[in-house]
Scaffold this motif. Structure first.
Motif, short mmCIF file in Angstrom:
data_model
loop_
_atom_site.label_atom_id
_atom_site.label_comp_id
_atom_site.label_asym_id
_atom_site.label_seq_id
_atom_site.Cartn_x
_atom_site.Cartn_y
_atom_site.Cartn_z
N SER A 42 86.52 -43.27 87.81
CA SER A 42 87.12 -44.17 88.80
C SER A 42 86.24 -45.40 88.95
CB SER A 42 87.30 -43.45 90.14
OG SER A 42 88.39 -42.57 90.06
N SER A 43 86.80 -46.45 89.56
CA SER A 43 86.03 -47.68 89.73
C SER A 43 86.28 -48.27 91.11
CB SER A 43 86.38 -48.70 88.64
OG SER A 43 87.76 -48.95 88.57
N ILE A 44 85.17 -48.64 91.73
CA ILE A 44 85.18 -49.28 93.04
C ILE A 44 84.60 -50.67 92.80
CG2 ILE A 44 84.53 -49.08 95.46
CD1 ILE A 44 86.06 -46.59 94.32
N TRP A 45 85.43 -51.70 92.98
CA TRP A 45 85.06 -53.03 92.55
C TRP A 45 84.30 -53.79 93.63
CZ3 TRP A 45 85.43 -54.57 87.53
CH2 TRP A 45 86.00 -53.61 86.68
N TYR A 46 83.88 -54.99 93.31
CA TYR A 46 82.94 -55.77 94.10
C TYR A 46 83.37 -55.92 95.57
CZ TYR A 46 81.36 -56.68 89.41
OH TYR A 46 80.91 -56.50 88.12
N ASN A 47 82.39 -55.64 96.44
CA ASN A 47 82.51 -55.86 97.88
C ASN A 47 83.57 -55.01 98.58
OD1 ASN A 47 80.41 -57.81 97.89
ND2 ASN A 47 81.85 -59.27 97.02
N CYS A 48 83.78 -53.81 98.09
CA CYS A 48 84.64 -52.85 98.80
C CYS A 48 83.82 -52.08 99.82
CB CYS A 48 85.26 -51.86 97.82
SG CYS A 48 86.53 -52.58 96.76
N VAL A 49 84.50 -51.63 100.88
CA VAL A 49 83.89 -50.75 101.87
C VAL A 49 84.71 -49.47 101.93
CG1 VAL A 49 83.31 -50.43 104.31
CG2 VAL A 49 83.01 -52.68 103.24
N LEU A 50 84.05 -48.34 101.71
CA LEU A 50 84.66 -47.01 101.86
C LEU A 50 83.87 -46.32 102.96
CD1 LEU A 50 85.46 -47.97 98.97
CD2 LEU A 50 85.46 -45.57 98.32
N ARG A 51 84.48 -46.17 104.14
CA ARG A 51 83.76 -45.67 105.31
C ARG A 51 84.41 -44.38 105.81
NH1 ARG A 51 83.95 -46.98 111.03
NH2 ARG A 51 85.32 -48.75 110.58
N ALA A 52 83.74 -43.27 105.52
CA ALA A 52 84.21 -41.94 105.95
C ALA A 52 83.24 -41.38 106.97
CB ALA A 52 84.35 -41.02 104.75
N ASP A 53 83.17 -42.03 108.11
CA ASP A 53 82.25 -41.62 109.15
C ASP A 53 82.89 -40.67 110.16
OD1 ASP A 53 83.91 -43.69 109.96
OD2 ASP A 53 82.40 -44.66 111.20
N VAL A 54 84.22 -40.66 110.23
CA VAL A 54 84.91 -39.84 111.23
C VAL A 54 85.87 -38.82 110.62
CG1 VAL A 54 84.70 -41.55 113.07
CG2 VAL A 54 86.69 -41.62 111.55
N SER A 55 86.09 -38.90 109.34
CA SER A 55 86.89 -37.93 108.59
C SER A 55 86.43 -38.05 107.15
CB SER A 55 88.40 -38.21 108.74
OG SER A 55 89.16 -37.19 108.12
N ARG A 56 87.31 -37.86 106.18
CA ARG A 56 86.87 -37.91 104.79
C ARG A 56 87.76 -38.81 103.95
NH1 ARG A 56 89.49 -33.47 101.60
NH2 ARG A 56 91.18 -32.78 102.93
N ILE A 57 87.18 -39.27 102.85
CA ILE A 57 87.89 -40.05 101.84
C ILE A 57 87.69 -39.33 100.51
CG2 ILE A 57 87.93 -42.22 100.55
CD1 ILE A 57 86.83 -43.58 103.14
N VAL A 58 88.79 -39.05 99.83
CA VAL A 58 88.73 -38.41 98.51
C VAL A 58 89.46 -39.31 97.53
CG1 VAL A 58 89.33 -36.39 97.13
CG2 VAL A 58 88.66 -36.11 99.54
N ILE A 59 88.79 -39.68 96.46
CA ILE A 59 89.37 -40.52 95.41
C ILE A 59 89.32 -39.73 94.12
CG2 ILE A 59 89.10 -42.66 94.10
CD1 ILE A 59 87.86 -43.86 96.67
#
Length: 191
Positions: A42-59
């Motif tokens: 997978s790829s997360i490109w320039y200047n993205c924010v992935l914020r899983a502070d209160v639940s979860r993020i699955v990619i």
């Protein structure tokens, strides 16, 4: 699985540390926080924010989150005891400057440039949320559908050439991420 990455801010919070597959590309300028999982290639490109502070993020695998996008989630609350995690499948395209919040994007889903997907919405497999569209809370896009507008509404089913085009886009981003990874490895970002 989560090695240091030049120019990337990785923040553990609430006892949760991001898990990034070794083959995933995360561009400089990205901020990855908390209970985030990023799958192979997978790829997360320039200047993205992935914020899983209160639940979860699955990619999932071979998914790309393009430049400047924000991915977040919501905690549990009355009427939503599980909260709103953000679950993104395999081979998904998320266009530049998209906001993906507490939703589900099934395998091979597509989120257009600047589009918004809100809590508990679902983008079905091989479905496309058009550029600039806003998929409001709890809306469900069935597989192979095109939705557009603010708020987004069903327009039509996608023809096979459009679906083939999305698959070509996934392959392009998977390959291009390897080139960017090599280019970044060749420069010194410590300055």
């Amino acid at each position: 699985m989560t090695a240091a990455r030049p120019g990337v801010t990785i923040v553990p919070i609430h006892g949760k540390t991001p898990k990034i597959h070794d083959s995933a590309f995360v561009a400089p300028g990205c901020v990855i926080i908390g209970a985030v999982e990023i799958g192979a290639d997978s790829s997360i490109w320039y200047n993205c924010v992935l914020r899983a502070d209160v639940s979860r993020i699955v990619i999932g695998e071979r998914t790309n989150i393009q430049d400047g996008s924000v991915v977040h989630c919501d905690p549990e609350r009355p009427g939503s005891p599980d909260g709103s995690p953000c679950i993104i499948g395999d081979d998904v395209l998320v266009g530049h400057m998209a906001m993906v919040h507490g939703c589900t994007i099934e395998d091979r889903g597509f989120v257009g440039l600047g589009a918004i997907a809100m809590n508990n919405s679902v983008i079905g497999s091989d479905a496309m949320l058009a550029a600039g569209a806003m998929l409001t809370e709890n809306k469900v896009m069935e597989p192979r559908q095109l939705w557009a507008g603010r708020p987004a509404k069903f327009l039509r089913d996608l023809p096979e050439p459009a679906i083939a085009g999305m698959r070509i886009g996934v392959a392009h981003y998977t390959e291009n991420a390897k080139h960017h990874g090599a280019a970044i490895a060749a420069i010194d970002l410590s300055d």
